[in-house]
Design an enzyme around this catalytic site. Sequence first.
Site, PDB file in Angstrom:
ATOM      1  N   HIS A 262      -3.653   4.304   4.888  1.00  0.00           N
ATOM      2  CA  HIS A 262      -4.678   3.415   4.864  1.00  0.00           C
ATOM      3  C   HIS A 262      -5.991   4.073   4.556  1.00  0.00           C
ATOM      4  O   HIS A 262      -6.721   3.143   3.647  1.00  0.00           O
ATOM      5  CB  HIS A 262      -4.641   2.919   6.240  1.00  0.00           C
ATOM      6  CG  HIS A 262      -5.945   2.015   6.724  1.00  0.00           C
ATOM      7  ND1 HIS A 262      -5.824   0.774   6.449  1.00  0.00           N
ATOM      8  CD2 HIS A 262      -7.183   2.363   7.459  1.00  0.00           C
ATOM      9  CE1 HIS A 262      -7.099  -0.047   6.839  1.00  0.00           C
ATOM     10  NE2 HIS A 262      -7.827   1.009   7.522  1.00  0.00           N
TER      11      HIS A 262
ATOM     12  N   ARG B 140       0.810  -1.138   0.011  1.00  0.00           N
ATOM     13  CA  ARG B 140      -0.105   0.095  -0.048  1.00  0.00           C
ATOM     14  C   ARG B 140       0.837   1.167   0.199  1.00  0.00           C
ATOM     15  O   ARG B 140       1.447   1.592   0.964  1.00  0.00           O
ATOM     16  CB  ARG B 140      -0.837   0.028   1.260  1.00  0.00           C
ATOM     17  CG  ARG B 140      -1.579   1.280   1.489  1.00  0.00           C
ATOM     18  CD  ARG B 140      -2.511   1.254   2.512  1.00  0.00           C
ATOM     19  NE  ARG B 140      -2.088   0.602   3.794  1.00  0.00           N
ATOM     20  CZ  ARG B 140      -1.804   1.353   4.820  1.00  0.00           C
ATOM     21  NH1 ARG B 140      -1.178   2.757   4.421  1.00  0.00           N
ATOM     22  NH2 ARG B 140      -1.308   1.076   5.791  1.00  0.00           N
TER      23      ARG B 140
ATOM     24  N   TYR C 221       4.484   5.732  10.868  1.00  0.00           N
ATOM     25  CA  TYR C 221       4.963   4.356  11.222  1.00  0.00           C
ATOM     26  C   TYR C 221       5.723   3.930  10.016  1.00  0.00           C
ATOM     27  O   TYR C 221       5.923   2.700  10.190  1.00  0.00           O
ATOM     28  CB  TYR C 221       3.544   3.550  11.323  1.00  0.00           C
ATOM     29  CG  TYR C 221       2.448   3.615  10.330  1.00  0.00           C
ATOM     30  CD1 TYR C 221       2.627   2.926   9.173  1.00  0.00           C
ATOM     31  CD2 TYR C 221       1.421   4.620  10.317  1.00  0.00           C
ATOM     32  CE1 TYR C 221       1.702   2.782   8.145  1.00  0.00           C
ATOM     33  CE2 TYR C 221       0.409   4.532   9.443  1.00  0.00           C
ATOM     34  CZ  TYR C 221       0.581   3.807   8.386  1.00  0.00           C
ATOM     35  OH  TYR C 221      -0.349   3.681   7.273  1.00  0.00           O
TER      36      TYR C 221
END
Length: 395
Positions: free
Chosen positions: A288, A284, A297
Amino acid sequence: METHTQFPQDPDGAGGDARDRSPEDQAVRGPGPSDLVQLIDPDGHRREDALYDLFVADLGPDELLGLYEDMVVSRRIDTEATALQRQGEIGLWPPLLGQEAAQVGSARVLRPDDFVFTSYREQAVAYCRGVELDQLMAMWRGTALSGWDPYEVGMATPAVIIGAQTLHATGYAMGCQRDGADAVAVAYFGDGATSQGDVSEALVLAASFRAPVVFVCQNNQYAISEPVGLQAQRPIAERAPGFGVPSMRVDGNDVLAVTAAMRIAVDRARSGGGPTFIEAVTYRMGPHTTSDDPTRYRDEAEVASWRAKDPIVRVERLLDAAGVLDESARARVARVADDAAARVRAGCLALQAPDPLSVFDEVYTTPHPVLERQRDEYRSYLESFDGADGTGVVR
């Protein structure tokens, strides 16, 4: 393509001579779920695979150009929808950037009478199934609870409850079995969903009843902010054989490898061979959802390493080297993509807000006194606002 209707009960590959097994059986039992199948590498070079090449032998440059176009259009739809969210026209959007090959390569294998169950990121699957682009935006703009008629396109509306759609797909597949139909059900989900009990239950049911269902796990490396390594110490594809479901692990950024794997799985399901689990290893590249900040992160070096494996770029390089992707072809694909983006925007902006009281319309098929009381209470609440008209809408 010839398929075998019987599949041995040792999906981990133990026992039997490989020479006695059909290509489909060999593909799902070897080279083994830990090995990553790749037919087009990131530099656009075609890699030969004596087994998986059998299932894409009919796909020449023209067919590959069609898959390339689907991926380009899907990405253009995605970027337009992201822009619409940033401009306040829709409330949320889950970008699919980087996962185009996993979705297009699998979706284009299916027949119209097959049925698809997805989570919320499979916009490329929806595009391939024929969902109208304004319908694709309705849920995210908040003008509809779903967006399209599942029976018109053979695809359920998105499941937001993580992993629930795997049970829906398995149940549908068991229904096809009992009806004597050779249609196949497909469940799409992410790596994070494999920690949910629903997925395990679906695998148990599918294996027990040899249901004609294909499980497509798009391992995009993150369950929101949690890297896959925190919940999967071994390749996810290795889990399925423990339930009695054979598996394959493919490069999810390679549209040709995904197509081959999906054809194998669908052929098996359609001919009575039971379920198959495909782990499509992808990434990805965006957040998200548009409410997420992935820089908190993961670092840019990681993203850059995966950007070099872009699913669209590798096909572009292959087609360019083959002399298929000339300036005329590039311009045509760009026009198709821009037209799709324009239809997404126009369709989204044209969506009208529904009557607030319509939220009660399809809760029950017949009138229900408790629901009618709630409707009256909500109408009174809406009419309490200054400027409300007779329907409770503030003008």
